[in-house]
Structures are given as C-alpha cells and as structure tokens.
Design a protein around this motif. Structure first.
Motif, mmCIF file in Angstrom:
data_model
loop_
_atom_site.group_PDB
_atom_site.id
_atom_site.type_symbol
_atom_site.label_atom_id
_atom_site.label_comp_id
_atom_site.label_asym_id
_atom_site.label_seq_id
_atom_site.Cartn_x
_atom_site.Cartn_y
_atom_site.Cartn_z
ATOM 1 N N HIS A 132 12.993 87.616 19.671
ATOM 2 C CA HIS A 132 13.561 86.867 18.541
ATOM 3 C C HIS A 132 13.416 85.358 18.736
ATOM 4 O O HIS A 132 13.348 84.610 17.763
ATOM 5 N N THR A 133 13.326 84.903 19.992
ATOM 6 C CA THR A 133 13.111 83.472 20.233
ATOM 7 C C THR A 133 11.703 83.078 19.824
ATOM 8 O O THR A 133 11.503 82.043 19.185
ATOM 9 N N THR A 138 9.953 84.590 17.586
ATOM 10 C CA THR A 138 9.953 84.663 16.127
ATOM 11 C C THR A 138 10.491 83.365 15.533
ATOM 12 O O THR A 138 9.921 82.826 14.570
ATOM 13 N N ALA A 139 11.571 82.837 16.094
ATOM 14 C CA ALA A 139 12.162 81.577 15.615
ATOM 15 C C ALA A 139 11.209 80.403 15.847
ATOM 16 O O ALA A 139 11.060 79.526 14.986
ATOM 17 N N ASP A 171 7.919 80.586 16.061
ATOM 18 C CA ASP A 171 6.803 80.737 15.119
ATOM 19 C C ASP A 171 7.197 80.321 13.705
ATOM 20 O O ASP A 171 6.402 79.715 12.979
ATOM 21 N N ALA A 172 8.438 80.586 13.318
ATOM 22 C CA ALA A 172 8.917 80.164 11.999
ATOM 23 C C ALA A 172 8.977 78.638 11.919
ATOM 24 O O ALA A 172 8.585 78.041 10.909
ATOM 25 N N ALA A 173 9.439 78.001 12.976
ATOM 26 C CA ALA A 173 9.492 76.532 13.011
ATOM 27 C C ALA A 173 8.083 75.939 12.977
ATOM 28 O O ALA A 173 7.837 74.946 12.285
ATOM 29 N N ARG A 174 7.156 76.564 13.707
ATOM 30 C CA ARG A 174 5.770 76.086 13.704
ATOM 31 C C ARG A 174 5.153 76.184 12.320
ATOM 32 O O ARG A 174 4.387 75.316 11.909
ATOM 33 N N ALA A 175 5.492 77.244 11.600
ATOM 34 C CA ALA A 175 4.923 77.472 10.265
ATOM 35 C C ALA A 175 5.368 76.408 9.270
ATOM 36 O O ALA A 175 4.682 76.174 8.267
ATOM 37 N N GLN A 176 6.484 75.754 9.538
ATOM 38 C CA GLN A 176 6.990 74.710 8.642
ATOM 39 C C GLN A 176 6.255 73.383 8.818
ATOM 40 O O GLN A 176 6.372 72.495 7.987
ATOM 41 N N ARG A 232 1.922 77.379 19.964
ATOM 42 C CA ARG A 232 3.214 77.577 20.644
ATOM 43 C C ARG A 232 3.330 76.647 21.834
ATOM 44 O O ARG A 232 4.391 76.083 22.098
ATOM 45 N N TRP A 275 4.180 73.197 20.652
ATOM 46 C CA TRP A 275 5.547 73.178 20.139
ATOM 47 C C TRP A 275 6.543 73.180 21.292
ATOM 48 O O TRP A 275 7.500 72.396 21.305
#
Length: 71
Positions: free
Chosen positions: A25-26, A28-29, A31-36, A43, A46
């Motif tokens: 889940h970390t 996933t979080a 990757d979500a921040a990177r996508a923004q 990674r 980041w």
C-alpha cells in the motif's frame, strides 16, 4: 595552473544501492503521488526527493547532488 575544484565537480557521482522493503500500500501511495506530477518521475527519483526533503526538515541536509532522471 589546474583547478582541483573543477576536476572534483566533473568526478562521477558514486551511488550506494539498498533493497527497500515497504508494504504494497505504500508503493501504491507513492505511485499515486508520482502520477500527479508532470512528466515521468521514477520511484527512485521520487524517493530520493522525499529523503532530501526529510533531511532538510531535520536540518541535517548534506549537499546531495541532483539525481539524474531516467525515463
């Protein structure tokens, strides 16, 4: 007359490798921040930026050379 500081500036950056174990889940979080972000941010980039920010907050930041982005 040679300038030793310029030869040091041209020296290759030596990087250490680590094996980082985090819960799924970390990642996933992260990757979500990177996508923004605009463009592609790996990674590794980041996480490197996150470490630099944490060190700066703790006022322990040693000068870290900007990591080259791969993409």
């Amino acid at each position: 007359m040679s300038d030793s500081s310029s030869s040091e500036a041209n020296a290759p950056l030596v990087l250490d490798r680590i094996n980082l174990r985090l819960p799924a889940h970390t990642f996933t979080a992260i990757d979500a921040a990177r996508a923004q972000r605009a463009g592609h941010v790996s990674r590794n980039t980041w996480l490197t930026e996150a470490v630099q920010e944490k060190l700066a907050r703790e006022d322990q930041a040693a000068p870290l050379t900007e990591h080259r982005r791969h993409g």
